[in-house]
Design an enzyme around this catalytic site. Structure first.
Site, PDB file in Angstrom:
ATOM      1  N   LYS A  63       0.816  -1.332  -0.088  1.00  0.00           N
ATOM      2  CA  LYS A  63       0.088   0.044   0.036  1.00  0.00           C
ATOM      3  C   LYS A  63       0.981   1.266   0.032  1.00  0.00           C
ATOM      4  O   LYS A  63       0.486   2.293  -0.469  1.00  0.00           O
ATOM      5  CB  LYS A  63      -0.906  -0.026   1.261  1.00  0.00           C
ATOM      6  CG  LYS A  63      -1.867  -1.106   0.914  1.00  0.00           C
ATOM      7  CD  LYS A  63      -3.313  -0.849   1.982  1.00  0.00           C
ATOM      8  CE  LYS A  63      -4.382  -1.877   1.781  1.00  0.00           C
ATOM      9  NZ  LYS A  63      -5.269  -1.789   2.780  1.00  0.00           N
ATOM     10  N   LYS A 117      -5.044 -10.538  -5.686  1.00  0.00           N
ATOM     11  CA  LYS A 117      -6.425 -11.048  -5.306  1.00  0.00           C
ATOM     12  C   LYS A 117      -7.381 -10.259  -5.782  1.00  0.00           C
ATOM     13  O   LYS A 117      -7.170  -9.037  -6.012  1.00  0.00           O
ATOM     14  CB  LYS A 117      -6.572 -11.364  -3.787  1.00  0.00           C
ATOM     15  CG  LYS A 117      -6.360  -9.956  -2.898  1.00  0.00           C
ATOM     16  CD  LYS A 117      -6.914 -10.330  -1.453  1.00  0.00           C
ATOM     17  CE  LYS A 117      -6.901  -8.902  -0.829  1.00  0.00           C
ATOM     18  NZ  LYS A 117      -7.761  -8.918   0.422  1.00  0.00           N
ATOM     19  N   LYS A 170     -11.574  -4.463  -4.014  1.00  0.00           N
ATOM     20  CA  LYS A 170     -12.361  -3.451  -4.212  1.00  0.00           C
ATOM     21  C   LYS A 170     -11.388  -2.274  -4.813  1.00  0.00           C
ATOM     22  O   LYS A 170     -11.573  -1.490  -5.199  1.00  0.00           O
ATOM     23  CB  LYS A 170     -13.008  -2.919  -3.077  1.00  0.00           C
ATOM     24  CG  LYS A 170     -12.391  -2.992  -1.606  1.00  0.00           C
ATOM     25  CD  LYS A 170     -13.477  -2.885  -0.732  1.00  0.00           C
ATOM     26  CE  LYS A 170     -13.418  -3.663   0.635  1.00  0.00           C
ATOM     27  NZ  LYS A 170     -14.252  -4.193   1.455  1.00  0.00           N
TER      28      LYS A 170
HETATM   29  P1  AMP Z   1     -11.139  -6.516   2.860  1.00  0.00           P
HETATM   30  O1  AMP Z   1     -11.959  -6.256   1.614  1.00  0.00           O
HETATM   31  O2  AMP Z   1      -9.590  -6.500   2.283  1.00  0.00           O
HETATM   32  O3  AMP Z   1     -11.370  -5.524   3.947  1.00  0.00           O
HETATM   33  O4  AMP Z   1     -11.112  -7.959   3.237  1.00  0.00           O
HETATM   34  C1  AMP Z   1     -12.170  -8.196   4.150  1.00  0.00           C
HETATM   35  C2  AMP Z   1     -12.264  -9.654   4.192  1.00  0.00           C
HETATM   36  O5  AMP Z   1     -12.466 -10.635   2.951  1.00  0.00           O
HETATM   37  C3  AMP Z   1     -10.940 -10.550   4.867  1.00  0.00           C
HETATM   38  O6  AMP Z   1     -11.203 -11.606   5.380  1.00  0.00           O
HETATM   39  C4  AMP Z   1     -10.241 -10.817   3.494  1.00  0.00           C
HETATM   40  O7  AMP Z   1      -9.221 -11.755   3.657  1.00  0.00           O
HETATM   41  C5  AMP Z   1     -11.617 -11.224   2.508  1.00  0.00           C
HETATM   42  N1  AMP Z   1     -11.142 -11.075   1.271  1.00  0.00           N
HETATM   43  C6  AMP Z   1     -11.065  -9.889   0.508  1.00  0.00           C
HETATM   44  N2  AMP Z   1     -10.622 -10.046  -0.810  1.00  0.00           N
HETATM   45  C7  AMP Z   1     -10.645 -11.567  -0.996  1.00  0.00           C
HETATM   46  C8  AMP Z   1     -10.478 -12.063  -1.947  1.00  0.00           C
HETATM   47  N3  AMP Z   1     -10.148 -11.763  -3.375  1.00  0.00           N
HETATM   48  N4  AMP Z   1     -10.515 -13.547  -1.841  1.00  0.00           N
HETATM   49  C9  AMP Z   1     -10.711 -14.306  -0.621  1.00  0.00           C
HETATM   50  N5  AMP Z   1     -10.946 -13.567   0.493  1.00  0.00           N
HETATM   51  C10 AMP Z   1     -10.715 -12.081   0.268  1.00  0.00           C
END
Ligand code: AMP
Ligand code: TRP
Length: 336
Positions: free
Chosen positions: A109, A197, A200
């Protein structure tokens, strides 16, 4: 019964990755579940208050639409329990700069910020964010923290901080949590760039499916997902990451194994394969979207949900404040 804890940020829309990686595995869970909307984490990078206001509510409505039970589970807004911030500061004072700068997510980041601006504009929030995450976890003494694979390093930091403090104050102030992630669906990759991955915040929005995307957009994104020239629907992360990712998505939604998904698509052309994956995603997300828009337009239901969130936060506060009390006592701040 185990105590499971997880948090999801309220920045922007949730993605298919969030749903399949983090939320779906929790629906109908038999264990005790603490799940908070990590709104404090949403302000680690520059943000807009109107958007935050909207996103917090939408995230709660989406959880509900996805089938999570707000009465059975402790679902709440992180900022409604001020103890998260209190423990955050104490933990921050037991951490060091090196261990925070080592975090892969911080490196990723912060490099984006410095490249864009070529100046010192890296927000401090992204550096100290894993400490707040550790506080979120340690307050509730969970057995297991449910996270995506990308969060593993943050859980390790949490364990280190907990062990460090337990040792220093010769007391079991914190339980050392384990982490878990689902085998299938734990990591959904970007459709355009299956090396990273699905997120958003990825620049190319064509690679990310948002839960509230229109049917047309979902189909377009899946039909143009990057694959390969092997023309063989096979799970091979290394040589066929795009195809493997679509198989993961399909098997996660259908609740079947990757092997069964592979069998299902044997001999199929990529076009047909993608079309069927798209049908599956569209039908799963349409169910969620229908409930979401119904709730959003129903003032009574919305207020009921907000009241339940507040009630849950009040219950969590009781547990959190006990942890804070013990921590304050241990570090020499006896205020009662
Ligand atoms: P975040 O959107 O990064 O705040 O992630 C929130 C939750 O969703 C966390 O447990 C992440 O590890 C999971 N997560 C986010 N993006 C992915 C993805 N592409 N695949 C699997 N899990 C995800
Ligand atoms: N940092 C997590 C993520 O980006 C979200 C989160 C915040 C979290 N606090 C947490 C997850 C505590 C688990 C436990 O995915």
């Amino acid at each position: 019964m185990k105590r499971i804890l997880t948090g999801i940020q309220s920045t922007n829309n949730l993605t298919l990755g969030n749903y399949l990686g983090a939320i779906k595995p929790l629906i109908d869970i038999k264990d005790e579940l603490y799940l908070f909307i990590a709104d404090l984490h949403s302000i680690t990078v520059p943000f807009n208050p109107d958007e935050l206001r909207e996103n917090r509510i939408n995230t709660a409505l989406l959880y509900k639409s996805m089938g999570l039970d707000f009465e059975k589970n402790k679902i709440f807004f992180q900022s409604c329990v001020p103890e998260h911030n209190q423990l955050n500061y104490v933990l921050l004072c037991h951490s060091n700069l090196g261990e925070l700068q080592r975090m892969t997510q911080f490196k990723d980041k912060s490099s984006k910020f410095s490249q864009e601006n070529k100046t010192l504009t890296i927000p401090t929030g992204i550096l100290v964010y894993p400490i707040l995450m550790a506080a979120d976890i340690l307050l509730y003494k969970p057995d297991i923290v449910h996270v995506g694979k990308d969060q593993k390093q943050h859980i390790e930091l949490t364990r280190n901080l907990a062990e460090r403090m337990n040792k220093k104050y010769k007391k079991e102030l914190f339980k050392i949590p384990e982490h878990s992630f689902n085998k299938v669906g734990s990591k959904i990759l970007d459709l355009q760039n299956p090396e990273i991955k699905m997120s958003k915040s990825n620049e190319n929005k064509k690679g990310t499916i948002f839960i509230l995307d229109s049917e047309g957009d979902i189909r377009k994104k899946i039909m143009s997902a990057k694959t390969d020239s092997l023309d063989n629907v096979k799970y091979d992360e290394e040589n066929q990451p795009g195809v493997s990712n679509l198989l993961t998505i399909y098997s996660s939604i259908k609740n079947i194994s990757i092997t069964d998904a592979e069998k299902h698509f044997i001999g199929k052309k990529y076009g047909d394969f993608k079309r069927e994956v798209a049908d599956t995603v569209v039908s799963e997300l349409k169910k969620i979207q229908d409930v979401f828009y119904e709730l959003k337009n129903n003032k009574v239901e919305k207020e009921k949900l907000m009241k339940q969130l507040k009630k849950n936060a009040d219950e969590c506060k009781k547990i959190a404040s006990e942890t804070i009390k013990a921590v304050y006592e241990a570090i020499g701040m006896n205020n009662e």
